[in-house]
Scaffold this motif. Structure first.
Motif, PDB file in Angstrom:
ATOM      1  N   LEU A 124       0.823  -1.219   0.030  1.00  4.89           N
ATOM      2  CA  LEU A 124      -0.137  -0.049  -0.024  1.00  4.89           C
ATOM      3  C   LEU A 124       0.901   1.244  -0.079  1.00  4.89           C
ATOM      4  CD1 LEU A 124      -2.905   1.025   0.085  1.00  4.89           C
ATOM      5  CD2 LEU A 124      -2.705   0.890   2.797  1.00  4.89           C
ATOM      6  N   VAL A 125       1.902   1.152   0.609  1.00  2.57           N
ATOM      7  CA  VAL A 125       3.035   2.514   0.784  1.00  2.57           C
ATOM      8  C   VAL A 125       3.573   2.731  -0.640  1.00  2.57           C
ATOM      9  CG1 VAL A 125       4.935   3.142   1.573  1.00  2.57           C
ATOM     10  CG2 VAL A 125       3.368   2.054   3.312  1.00  2.57           C
ATOM     11  N   PHE A 126       3.745   1.553  -1.531  1.00  2.00           N
ATOM     12  CA  PHE A 126       4.492   1.681  -2.502  1.00  2.00           C
ATOM     13  C   PHE A 126       3.330   2.146  -3.625  1.00  2.00           C
ATOM     14  CE2 PHE A 126       4.805  -0.358  -6.937  1.00  2.00           C
ATOM     15  CZ  PHE A 126       6.034   0.100  -7.169  1.00  2.00           C
ATOM     16  N   LEU A 127       2.222   1.766  -3.585  1.00  2.00           N
ATOM     17  CA  LEU A 127       1.264   2.196  -4.332  1.00  2.00           C
ATOM     18  C   LEU A 127       0.654   3.640  -4.177  1.00  2.00           C
ATOM     19  CD1 LEU A 127      -1.309  -1.100  -4.724  1.00  2.00           C
ATOM     20  CD2 LEU A 127       0.176  -0.063  -6.280  1.00  2.00           C
ATOM     21  N   THR A 128       0.663   4.123  -3.031  1.00  2.00           N
ATOM     22  CA  THR A 128       0.506   5.388  -2.706  1.00  2.00           C
ATOM     23  C   THR A 128       1.430   6.485  -3.141  1.00  2.00           C
ATOM     24  OG1 THR A 128      -0.462   4.733  -0.329  1.00  2.00           O
ATOM     25  CG2 THR A 128       0.325   7.052  -0.761  1.00  2.00           C
ATOM     26  N   VAL A 129       2.748   5.894  -2.909  1.00  6.48           N
ATOM     27  CA  VAL A 129       3.806   6.829  -3.615  1.00  6.48           C
ATOM     28  C   VAL A 129       3.445   6.937  -5.208  1.00  6.48           C
ATOM     29  CG1 VAL A 129       6.319   7.092  -4.096  1.00  6.48           C
ATOM     30  CG2 VAL A 129       5.427   6.428  -1.762  1.00  6.48           C
ATOM     31  N   SER A 130       3.349   5.557  -5.891  1.00  5.49           N
ATOM     32  CA  SER A 130       3.123   5.714  -7.431  1.00  5.49           C
ATOM     33  C   SER A 130       1.863   6.424  -7.725  1.00  5.49           C
ATOM     34  CB  SER A 130       2.876   4.303  -7.710  1.00  5.49           C
ATOM     35  OG  SER A 130       4.096   3.456  -7.398  1.00  5.49           O
ATOM     36  N   LEU A 131       0.764   6.691  -6.965  1.00  7.16           N
ATOM     37  CA  LEU A 131      -0.301   7.266  -7.310  1.00  7.16           C
ATOM     38  C   LEU A 131      -0.007   8.880  -7.349  1.00  7.16           C
ATOM     39  CD1 LEU A 131      -3.329   7.363  -7.892  1.00  7.16           C
ATOM     40  CD2 LEU A 131      -3.709   7.358  -5.257  1.00  7.16           C
ATOM     41  N   SER A 132       0.947   9.317  -6.311  1.00  6.46           N
ATOM     42  CA  SER A 132       1.098  10.409  -6.250  1.00  6.46           C
ATOM     43  C   SER A 132       2.006  10.945  -7.255  1.00  6.46           C
ATOM     44  CB  SER A 132       1.908  10.863  -4.551  1.00  6.46           C
ATOM     45  OG  SER A 132       0.983  10.337  -3.620  1.00  6.46           O
TER      46      SER A 132
ATOM     47  N   LYS B 188       0.977   8.554   3.029  1.00  4.16           N
ATOM     48  CA  LYS B 188       2.301   7.834   3.306  1.00  4.16           C
ATOM     49  C   LYS B 188       2.533   7.542   4.826  1.00  4.16           C
ATOM     50  CE  LYS B 188       7.142   7.180   2.012  1.00  4.16           C
ATOM     51  NZ  LYS B 188       8.019   7.829   1.264  1.00  4.16           N
ATOM     52  N   ASN B 189       2.659   8.704   5.288  1.00  2.00           N
ATOM     53  CA  ASN B 189       3.044   8.493   6.756  1.00  2.00           C
ATOM     54  C   ASN B 189       1.932   7.955   7.578  1.00  2.00           C
ATOM     55  OD1 ASN B 189       5.263  10.069   6.400  1.00  2.00           O
ATOM     56  ND2 ASN B 189       4.103  12.209   6.633  1.00  2.00           N
ATOM     57  N   LEU B 190       0.574   7.943   7.170  1.00  3.79           N
ATOM     58  CA  LEU B 190      -0.562   7.337   7.808  1.00  3.79           C
ATOM     59  C   LEU B 190      -0.474   5.733   7.597  1.00  3.79           C
ATOM     60  CD1 LEU B 190      -3.232   7.738   9.146  1.00  3.79           C
ATOM     61  CD2 LEU B 190      -4.644   7.965   7.226  1.00  3.79           C
ATOM     62  N   VAL B 191       0.068   5.297   6.180  1.00  4.31           N
ATOM     63  CA  VAL B 191       0.234   4.085   6.148  1.00  4.31           C
ATOM     64  C   VAL B 191       1.393   3.698   6.975  1.00  4.31           C
ATOM     65  CG1 VAL B 191       0.853   2.363   4.372  1.00  4.31           C
ATOM     66  CG2 VAL B 191      -0.916   4.077   3.992  1.00  4.31           C
ATOM     67  N   ASN B 192       2.506   4.298   6.890  1.00  5.80           N
ATOM     68  CA  ASN B 192       3.555   4.002   7.779  1.00  5.80           C
ATOM     69  C   ASN B 192       3.303   3.672   9.059  1.00  5.80           C
ATOM     70  OD1 ASN B 192       5.519   3.756   5.425  1.00  5.80           O
ATOM     71  ND2 ASN B 192       5.937   5.934   5.582  1.00  5.80           N
ATOM     72  N   ASP B 193       2.310   4.628   9.808  1.00  7.31           N
ATOM     73  CA  ASP B 193       2.001   4.546  11.090  1.00  7.31           C
ATOM     74  C   ASP B 193       1.323   3.277  11.571  1.00  7.31           C
ATOM     75  OD1 ASP B 193       2.990   6.990  11.895  1.00  7.31           O
ATOM     76  OD2 ASP B 193       1.102   8.158  11.461  1.00  7.31           O
ATOM     77  N   VAL B 194       0.325   2.868  10.513  1.00  4.94           N
ATOM     78  CA  VAL B 194      -0.505   1.715  10.437  1.00  4.94           C
ATOM     79  C   VAL B 194       0.742   0.610  10.543  1.00  4.94           C
ATOM     80  CG1 VAL B 194      -1.959   0.057   9.150  1.00  4.94           C
ATOM     81  CG2 VAL B 194      -2.223   2.601   9.421  1.00  4.94           C
ATOM     82  N   ALA B 195       1.712   0.376   9.598  1.00  4.28           N
ATOM     83  CA  ALA B 195       2.496  -0.510   9.454  1.00  4.28           C
ATOM     84  C   ALA B 195       3.464  -0.644  10.899  1.00  4.28           C
ATOM     85  CB  ALA B 195       3.320  -0.245   8.349  1.00  4.28           C
ATOM     86  N   ASN B 196       3.656   0.467  11.561  1.00  7.36           N
ATOM     87  CA  ASN B 196       4.523   0.616  12.836  1.00  7.36           C
ATOM     88  C   ASN B 196       3.478   0.068  13.945  1.00  7.36           C
ATOM     89  OD1 ASN B 196       6.698   1.664  11.811  1.00  7.36           O
ATOM     90  ND2 ASN B 196       6.028   3.962  12.089  1.00  7.36           N
ATOM     91  N   ASN B 197       2.598   0.579  13.717  1.00  6.09           N
ATOM     92  CA  ASN B 197       1.209  -0.199  15.055  1.00  6.09           C
ATOM     93  C   ASN B 197       1.036  -1.628  14.819  1.00  6.09           C
ATOM     94  OD1 ASN B 197       0.691   2.251  16.021  1.00  6.09           O
ATOM     95  ND2 ASN B 197      -0.933   2.966  14.671  1.00  6.09           N
TER      96      ASN B 197
END
Length: 473
Positions: A66-74, A246-255
């Motif tokens: 999901l992080v990769f796709l978010t960056v790709s979409l941006s 991206k940061n939100l997804v990273n927060d989810v990943a960290n959690n």
């Protein structure tokens, strides 16, 4: 008394059987409880821990995607790319929602985060779509502007006109390359000044119409500069929204990683607890096994001492008693085995008495009561062997009743029997030594055996026998 002894023995063996049964129930129950604990642990691992770890790994993998796709979409540069990435994002969300339904601990957290991410990604996708449309429109307008500027350059006749048109073209190229709003505003002022200078020249009406059209394309409300500024603003918002997502997804990943570590730590704690329980259960099992072994050995000893040993002793004594002289069977106790030993003693004593009685009957003449021919034969064989070894003399008198048949026929069998009895009693009364033997040899014949007698004594015995028969006659 017999009933009391029997009841005590039955009670003793009843207690022994109850002890064995209780021991068996204890060992069986303990083993089943240990198996139940192991089953519970395995069930916890297979039903709770392993699916949680697997789902956590799947969620982490999908979140990274999901992080990769978010960056790709941006950073999407065209509409087809945006649509492809949007479709992939939808697939990832479906997988994450499916995984979230199988989780028990983090379902609420993951579902909430997925809802927020879905809204943010929708806004991001909307901004990207708007940015791409603005960039496509801007690119078309720039191409149209360069076409119109080239036409304007063809209408220029003087050197000043051509210089100003060339300057306008260069500034338009700068507009396409610049990515700062303040730079675009400076370029806008320069273009406006150049267009005003060109308009101030004495140009023909057709060229003036082209110039006004270029002015509207560059500086108007829907001109290239304003479109470029709007595109830069949308791009900035897109980048900001993309970074936020991206940061939100990273927060989810960290959690999720934190939850995974927490699950792993919980698994380690449960594993240590289970290991401690199994260790304690193993010690208890070893202690129970040792106690069971000791009790079993004690029971075997008691059974052997109380039953097996006494039965073997009874069997040996019965064998010895049956193959040798009668000896009393000595089995201590007051239970059934002791009673059985007493019964065997009585039985063997009775058997020995009957055996002696039968032996005496087989060696005694039933009419006269003195030894018969069989007793004489056994005695004489042994005496001959003994006399041969010792070189002793031995005397043997064969006595026959004369005219006994006539006497028996004349007076009858009853008187004949009385005659035989009288002769036997008379002969037996003259036997003074224990080694001498008087026996009925057969019919009216008798035999008198006297070991170690000389010829002189033998003749004396013969004379006495003749005098005896004369008296009887």
């Amino acid at each position: 008394m017999e009933r009391v002894n029997k009841s005590a023995s039955i009670l003793y063996f009843t207690y022994l059987q109850i002890a064995i049964l209780a021991l068996f129930i204890f060992v069986t129950t303990f083993s089943l409880s240990r198996l139940s604990d192991i089953q519970t642990t395995l069930s916890y691992l297979t039903v709770d821990v392993v699916p949680t770890v697997i789902n956590g790994a799947q969620v982490s993998q999908e979140v990274e995607h999901l992080v990769f796709l978010t960056v790709s979409l941006s950073n999407a540069t065209n509409q087809p790319t945006r649509r492809i990435i949007t479709k992939k994002l939808e697939d990832v969300f479906k997988k994450l929602k499916t995984t979230a339904r199988y989780q028990e601990v983090n379902t609420g957290f993951l579902s909430t985060q997925l809802t927020v991410l879905s809204k943010e990604l929708e806004e991001l996708e909307s901004l990207v779509d708007r940015r791409l449309k603005l960039e496509e429109s801007l690119e078309k307008n720039i191409n149209s502007f360069f076409s119109a500027a080239n036409e304007l350059h063809s209408f220029a006749t003087t050197a000043d006109e051509k210089t100003l048109v060339t300057e306008i073209l260069l500034l338009a190229v700068h507009i396409e390359q610049q990515n700062r709003i303040h730079q675009l505003r400076d370029t806008e002022h320069q273009l406006q000044a150049s267009l005003e200078k060109l308009n101030a020249l004495n140009i023909n009406p057709e060229m003036k119409g082209k110039l006004q059209s270029l002015y509207a394309m560059l500086i108007g409300n829907t001109g290239i500069i304003n479109q470029k500024i709007e595109a830069l603003r949308v791009r900035g918002r897109t980048i900001g929204r993309g970074n936020f997502v991206k940061n939100l997804v990273n927060d989810v990943a960290n959690n999720l990683n934190l939850n995974a570590r927490s699950t792993y730590q919980q698994l380690q704690s449960d594993a240590k607890t289970t290991e401690a329980r199994i260790s304690n259960q193993t010690r208890i099992a070893l202690i129970a096994g040792a106690i069971t072994a000791v009790l079993t050995l004690c029971m075997i000893y008691v059974l052997h001492r109380r039953i097996v040993y006494r039965l073997i002793k009874l069997n040996n004594q019965v064998d010895n008693a049956s193959s040798s002289d009668l000896e009393p069977i000595d089995i201590q106790g007051s239970d059934e085995i002791a009673k059985l030993a007493d019964t065997f003693s009585v039985y063997l004593k009775r058997v020995k008495e009957q055996e002696i009685e039968l032996l005496n009957m087989s060696l005694t003449d039933p009419l006269t009561g003195i030894p018969n021919r069989r007793a004489f034969d056994q005695k004489i064989r042994a005496e001959i062997a003994s006399a041969s070894r010792q070189n002793w003399p031995m005397s043997l008198l064969l006595i026959d009743i004369d005219f006994f048949k006539k006497y028996n026929d004349y007076y009858g069998h009853s008187e004949g029997d009385n005659c035989l009895i009288s002769v036997a009693e008379s002969l037996q009364s003259n036997v003074k030594r224990e080694t001498d033997l008087c026996a009925r040899y057969g019919g009216e014949e008798f035999v008198l055996y006297c070991p170690t007698l000389t010829v002189k004594v033998q003749k004396s015995k013969q004379n006495k026998s003749e005098m005896l028969f004369k008296n009887l006659s």
